[in-house]
Design a protein around this motif. Structure first.
Motif, PDB file in Angstrom:
ATOM      1  N   THR A   1       2.429  18.255   9.739  1.00  0.00           N
ATOM      2  CA  THR A   1       1.487  17.936   8.667  1.00  0.00           C
ATOM      3  C   THR A   1       0.084  17.886   9.263  1.00  0.00           C
ATOM      4  OG1 THR A   1       3.129  16.640   7.443  1.00  0.00           O
ATOM      5  CG2 THR A   1       0.817  16.251   6.922  1.00  0.00           C
ATOM      6  N   ARG A   2      -0.869  18.513   8.590  1.00  0.00           N
ATOM      7  CA  ARG A   2      -2.249  18.546   9.039  1.00  0.00           C
ATOM      8  C   ARG A   2      -3.188  18.304   7.855  1.00  0.00           C
ATOM      9  NH1 ARG A   2       0.137  18.264  13.074  1.00  0.00           N
ATOM     10  NH2 ARG A   2      -0.132  19.427  15.028  1.00  0.00           N
ATOM     11  N   GLY A   3      -4.446  18.018   8.163  1.00  0.00           N
ATOM     12  CA  GLY A   3      -5.445  17.806   7.126  1.00  0.00           C
ATOM     13  C   GLY A   3      -5.853  16.357   7.059  1.00  0.00           C
ATOM     14  N   ASN A   4      -5.545  15.685   5.967  1.00  0.00           N
ATOM     15  CA  ASN A   4      -5.902  14.290   5.755  1.00  0.00           C
ATOM     16  C   ASN A   4      -5.378  13.410   6.895  1.00  0.00           C
ATOM     17  OD1 ASN A   4      -6.705  11.924   4.332  1.00  0.00           O
ATOM     18  ND2 ASN A   4      -4.624  11.707   3.525  1.00  0.00           N
ATOM     19  N   ALA A   5      -6.205  12.471   7.350  1.00  0.00           N
ATOM     20  CA  ALA A   5      -5.811  11.601   8.461  1.00  0.00           C
ATOM     21  C   ALA A   5      -4.588  10.772   8.134  1.00  0.00           C
ATOM     22  CB  ALA A   5      -6.967  10.680   8.836  1.00  0.00           C
ATOM     23  N   TYR A   6      -4.363  10.480   6.841  1.00  0.00           N
ATOM     24  CA  TYR A   6      -3.203   9.696   6.421  1.00  0.00           C
ATOM     25  C   TYR A   6      -2.019  10.590   6.042  1.00  0.00           C
ATOM     26  CZ  TYR A   6      -7.005   6.355   6.020  1.00  0.00           C
ATOM     27  OH  TYR A   6      -8.112   5.581   6.274  1.00  0.00           O
ATOM     28  N   GLY A   7      -2.181  11.880   6.239  1.00  0.00           N
ATOM     29  CA  GLY A   7      -1.120  12.812   5.886  1.00  0.00           C
ATOM     30  C   GLY A   7      -1.134  13.112   4.405  1.00  0.00           C
ATOM     31  N   ASP A   8       0.024  13.019   3.780  1.00  0.00           N
ATOM     32  CA  ASP A   8       0.157  13.298   2.347  1.00  0.00           C
ATOM     33  C   ASP A   8      -0.522  12.214   1.522  1.00  0.00           C
ATOM     34  OD1 ASP A   8       2.400  11.185   1.475  1.00  0.00           O
ATOM     35  OD2 ASP A   8       2.785  11.931   3.496  1.00  0.00           O
ATOM     36  N   ALA A   9      -0.509  12.404   0.209  1.00  0.00           N
ATOM     37  CA  ALA A   9      -1.219  11.497  -0.690  1.00  0.00           C
ATOM     38  C   ALA A   9      -0.580  10.127  -0.824  1.00  0.00           C
ATOM     39  CB  ALA A   9      -1.340  12.142  -2.073  1.00  0.00           C
ATOM     40  N   SER A  10       0.642   9.937  -0.322  1.00  0.00           N
ATOM     41  CA  SER A  10       1.246   8.604  -0.324  1.00  0.00           C
ATOM     42  C   SER A  10       0.955   7.855   0.972  1.00  0.00           C
ATOM     43  CB  SER A  10       2.764   8.709  -0.510  1.00  0.00           C
ATOM     44  OG  SER A  10       3.362   9.258   0.653  1.00  0.00           O
ATOM     45  N   GLY A  11       0.331   8.534   1.947  1.00  0.00           N
ATOM     46  CA  GLY A  11       0.064   7.916   3.238  1.00  0.00           C
ATOM     47  C   GLY A  11       1.287   7.773   4.106  1.00  0.00           C
TER      48      GLY A  11
ATOM     49  N   GLY B   1      -2.417   3.376  -1.867  1.00  0.00           N
ATOM     50  CA  GLY B   1      -1.311   3.637  -2.768  1.00  0.00           C
ATOM     51  C   GLY B   1      -1.055   2.485  -3.723  1.00  0.00           C
ATOM     52  N   ILE B   2       0.043   2.606  -4.474  1.00  0.00           N
ATOM     53  CA  ILE B   2       0.322   1.630  -5.518  1.00  0.00           C
ATOM     54  C   ILE B   2       0.643   0.252  -4.964  1.00  0.00           C
ATOM     55  CG2 ILE B   2       2.794   2.071  -5.683  1.00  0.00           C
ATOM     56  CD1 ILE B   2       2.417   1.904  -8.769  1.00  0.00           C
ATOM     57  N   ASP B   3       1.035   0.174  -3.679  1.00  0.00           N
ATOM     58  CA  ASP B   3       1.283  -1.139  -3.085  1.00  0.00           C
ATOM     59  C   ASP B   3       0.001  -1.847  -2.689  1.00  0.00           C
ATOM     60  OD1 ASP B   3       0.531   0.389  -0.945  1.00  0.00           O
ATOM     61  OD2 ASP B   3       2.316  -0.012   0.264  1.00  0.00           O
ATOM     62  N   GLY B   4      -1.149  -1.155  -2.792  1.00  0.00           N
ATOM     63  CA  GLY B   4      -2.430  -1.755  -2.470  1.00  0.00           C
ATOM     64  C   GLY B   4      -2.700  -1.896  -0.994  1.00  0.00           C
ATOM     65  N   ALA B   5      -1.759  -1.479  -0.141  1.00  0.00           N
ATOM     66  CA  ALA B   5      -1.899  -1.657   1.302  1.00  0.00           C
ATOM     67  C   ALA B   5      -1.890  -0.346   2.070  1.00  0.00           C
ATOM     68  CB  ALA B   5      -0.788  -2.568   1.821  1.00  0.00           C
TER      69      ALA B   5
ATOM     70  N   PHE C   1      -4.098  -0.692 -10.009  1.00  0.00           N
ATOM     71  CA  PHE C   1      -5.017  -0.104  -9.042  1.00  0.00           C
ATOM     72  C   PHE C   1      -6.386  -0.784  -9.061  1.00  0.00           C
ATOM     73  CE2 PHE C   1      -1.944   3.380  -9.376  1.00  0.00           C
ATOM     74  CZ  PHE C   1      -1.751   3.670  -8.027  1.00  0.00           C
ATOM     75  N   GLY C   2      -6.404  -2.068  -9.352  1.00  0.00           N
ATOM     76  CA  GLY C   2      -7.614  -2.855  -9.222  1.00  0.00           C
ATOM     77  C   GLY C   2      -8.750  -2.424 -10.116  1.00  0.00           C
ATOM     78  N   GLY C   3      -8.425  -1.930 -11.305  1.00  0.00           N
ATOM     79  CA  GLY C   3      -9.452  -1.544 -12.251  1.00  0.00           C
ATOM     80  C   GLY C   3      -9.887  -0.100 -12.145  1.00  0.00           C
ATOM     81  N   ASN C   4      -9.416   0.635 -11.150  1.00  0.00           N
ATOM     82  CA  ASN C   4      -9.768   2.047 -11.037  1.00  0.00           C
ATOM     83  C   ASN C   4      -9.149   2.820 -12.199  1.00  0.00           C
ATOM     84  OD1 ASN C   4     -11.117   2.531  -8.233  1.00  0.00           O
ATOM     85  ND2 ASN C   4      -9.446   1.099  -7.840  1.00  0.00           N
ATOM     86  N   ASP C   5      -9.946   3.658 -12.847  1.00  0.00           N
ATOM     87  CA  ASP C   5      -9.448   4.363 -14.029  1.00  0.00           C
ATOM     88  C   ASP C   5      -9.942   5.809 -14.099  1.00  0.00           C
ATOM     89  OD1 ASP C   5     -12.090   3.900 -14.544  1.00  0.00           O
ATOM     90  OD2 ASP C   5     -11.798   2.962 -16.501  1.00  0.00           O
ATOM     91  N   ASN C   6     -10.205   6.423 -12.935  1.00  0.00           N
ATOM     92  CA  ASN C   6     -10.586   7.830 -12.916  1.00  0.00           C
ATOM     93  C   ASN C   6      -9.374   8.722 -13.183  1.00  0.00           C
ATOM     94  OD1 ASN C   6     -13.448   7.633 -12.100  1.00  0.00           O
ATOM     95  ND2 ASN C   6     -12.579   6.749 -10.228  1.00  0.00           N
ATOM     96  N   THR C   7      -9.615   9.870 -13.779  1.00  0.00           N
ATOM     97  CA  THR C   7      -8.554  10.846 -13.988  1.00  0.00           C
ATOM     98  C   THR C   7      -8.149  11.452 -12.647  1.00  0.00           C
ATOM     99  OG1 THR C   7      -9.351  11.379 -16.203  1.00  0.00           O
ATOM    100  CG2 THR C   7      -7.946  13.009 -15.131  1.00  0.00           C
ATOM    101  N   SER C   8      -6.847  11.496 -12.371  1.00  0.00           N
ATOM    102  CA  SER C   8      -6.335  12.088 -11.131  1.00  0.00           C
ATOM    103  C   SER C   8      -6.029  13.565 -11.335  1.00  0.00           C
ATOM    104  CB  SER C   8      -5.060  11.366 -10.683  1.00  0.00           C
ATOM    105  OG  SER C   8      -5.332  10.077 -10.214  1.00  0.00           O
TER     106      SER C   8
END
Length: 470
Positions: free
Chosen positions: A131-141, A87-91, A452-459
């Motif tokens: 909540t099911r699916g992604n191991a971190y849950g939702d997209a914010s973790g 996420g945006i906190d980098g952690a 985001f550390g230089g990441n620039d892909n379209t979300s």
């Protein structure tokens, strides 16, 4: 970093479902209301819907009703954090392309005793989520490890004056209520949610929990005036630690000028808070909305301003928005356009803000506003257009421009953060079932790349939300 700033408060699916039901089901026009409409959401205690009468003793004035609502949500994403795996906190880990689903249920029981002059009322609301699916849950973790949980969200009792003061103050002029309950004013821009659905509670996006615990509210509605005196206590779950709690006392007042304008204001003080900056903070809110030109009935304007001050914590921040909405009332499909400009200073605290039943209120952007930036240190421009091709269907497009108010404070190299487009549709399949779908795409700019550390892909994100109300 403040936990709240980078692990978002929940959306609140129950409010979305209520708004869909209230503005679409059985209505002559499916077009959802805008926050500039005078009757968007009534302030005060927000009693839950209970559709089915279970008991009615008319001689004694005793009524009991119940209901059960289900909320289902699923999302699939691509490069949600512009290609970063956190996420945006980098952690906080999130995964680069998380997909997940949530299921929530809210059984409700409401009762009344009508004495003939006044009414005693009570209500109980339970919440169950998973909540099911992604191991971190939702997209914010915020909901890792596939959580599921049940809890008592609301349990309250109250009294309203009924016809007791009808000749002086009016029908149901006074209301007093105590216990776990939802309370809102100002369309939830500042106060509306009392509990966060994160961590072990699951249901981050659904957000069915609403109640403030140990809340006490006294309200008056008389001759165009509405006022509230309130005490609120909010819980906020923290992964691996005790809940963070905040108490608040305050007053809210507003006045409606016939059907043309409404003006309001509020003051509250937060205290006994486990969140830095809230302990001893004074918060002022002013708001105004209406239809200023009788010759242009489709035009509505509105806005709010919030000031937050805490000398001990060196806090002097503010947040505000202005919005113009125009509805083409006589045109086919009732087109509507809206423009909003919002600004939130570096340390602005969203406090208990609520998703107030319309896309973009107040989570602005299904990607950026939902999972990256949460109405702090932001300047946001929003342009929205919608149509209602059928009585049970609304569809629209929303465009956003996000800029950082103070990029250096968060280590960004530029104020321009991202642009985002949301395409949405709300459909009432029946009086009991609603379905909503959203496709969102966000384009990073220099501020996002540096964060985001230089990441620039379209979300990209695609989500479906369904409700069933029994």
């Amino acid at each position: 970093m403040n936990f709240r700033r980078y692990t978002s408060p929940y959306r609140g699916a129950t409010t979305l479902a209520m708004m869909l039901a209230g503005t679409v089901m059985g209505a002559a026009n499916a077009h959802a209301q805008a926050v500039t409409d005078l009757d968007y959401i009534d302030p005060g205690i927000q009693q839950p819907t209970a559709r089915h009468e279970l008991f009615n003793d008319r001689d004694r004035g005793i009524r009991l009703s119940g209901g059960l609502s289900f909320y289902g949500y699923g999302a699939t994403t691509r490069n949600l954090n512009f290609g970063s795996s956190s996420g945006i906190d980098g952690a906080t880990p999130t995964g680069k392309h998380p997909s997940w689903w949530e299921l929530s249920a809210t059984p409700t029981l409401r009762g009344e005793i009508d004495t003939g002059q006044s009414v005693v009322f009570a209500g109980v609301v339970g919440v169950g989520s998973m909540t099911r699916g992604n191991a971190y849950g939702d997209a914010s973790g915020a909901t890792p490890d596939h959580p599921e949980h049940t809890r008592l969200d609301q349990a309250y009792i109250g009294w309203r004056s009924g016809s007791l003061l009808k000749d002086s103050l009016g029908e149901d002029a006074l209301t007093f209520s105590f216990g776990r309950q939802q309370f809102m004013f100002g369309e939830g821009f500042l106060v509306g949610d009392g509990y966060t659905d994160t961590g072990k509670y699951g249901g981050y996006w659904n957000g069915p929990s609403q109640g403030f615990k140990n809340a006490a509210i006294a309200s008056i509605d008389s001759h165009g005036w509405h006022g509230d005196l309130f005490h609120l206590e909010q819980d906020q779950y923290v992964q691996g630690g005790p809940d963070e709690e905040t108490s608040a006392n305050g007053i809210n007042a507003e006045y409606t000028f016939t059907d043309r304008a409404k003006v309001g204001g509020a003051w509250l003080r937060t205290y006994d808070s486990d969140i830095a900056g809230r302990d001893g903070m004074d918060v002022w809110n002013v708001r105004l909305k209406g239809r200023p030109l009788a010759e242009v009935p489709g035009l509505a304007l509105g806005g709010q301003y919030v000031s937050q001050k805490n000398r001990d914590a060196d806090i002097d921040d503010d947040g505000w928005y202005v919005q113009a909405t125009y509805t083409f009332q006589d045109a086919p499909w009732t087109p509507e356009i809206a423009y909003r400009h919002a600004r939130f200073s570096e340390n602005y605290d969203t406090l208990f803000y609520e998703f107030a039943g319309g896309w973009g209120n107040w989570f602005m952007g299904e990607i950026t506003g939902e999972y990256m930036l949460f109405n702090t240190n932001m300047k946001i421009d929003m342009l929205r257009a919608s149509v209602s091709p059928r009585d049970d269907l609304e569809t629209g497009i929303i465009g956003y421009r996000f800029r950082l108010d103070d990029p250096q404070s968060v280590g960004a190299s530029d104020a321009d953060f991202a642009k985002e487009i949301n395409l949405y549709a709300d459909w009432n399949l029946s009086e009991q079932v609603t379905l909503s779908g959203v496709y969102a795409v966000a384009f990073p700019e220099e501020g996002a790349r540096s964060r985001f550390g230089g990441n620039d892909n379209t979300s990209q994100l695609f989500e479906l939300f369904a409700t069933y109300t029994f």
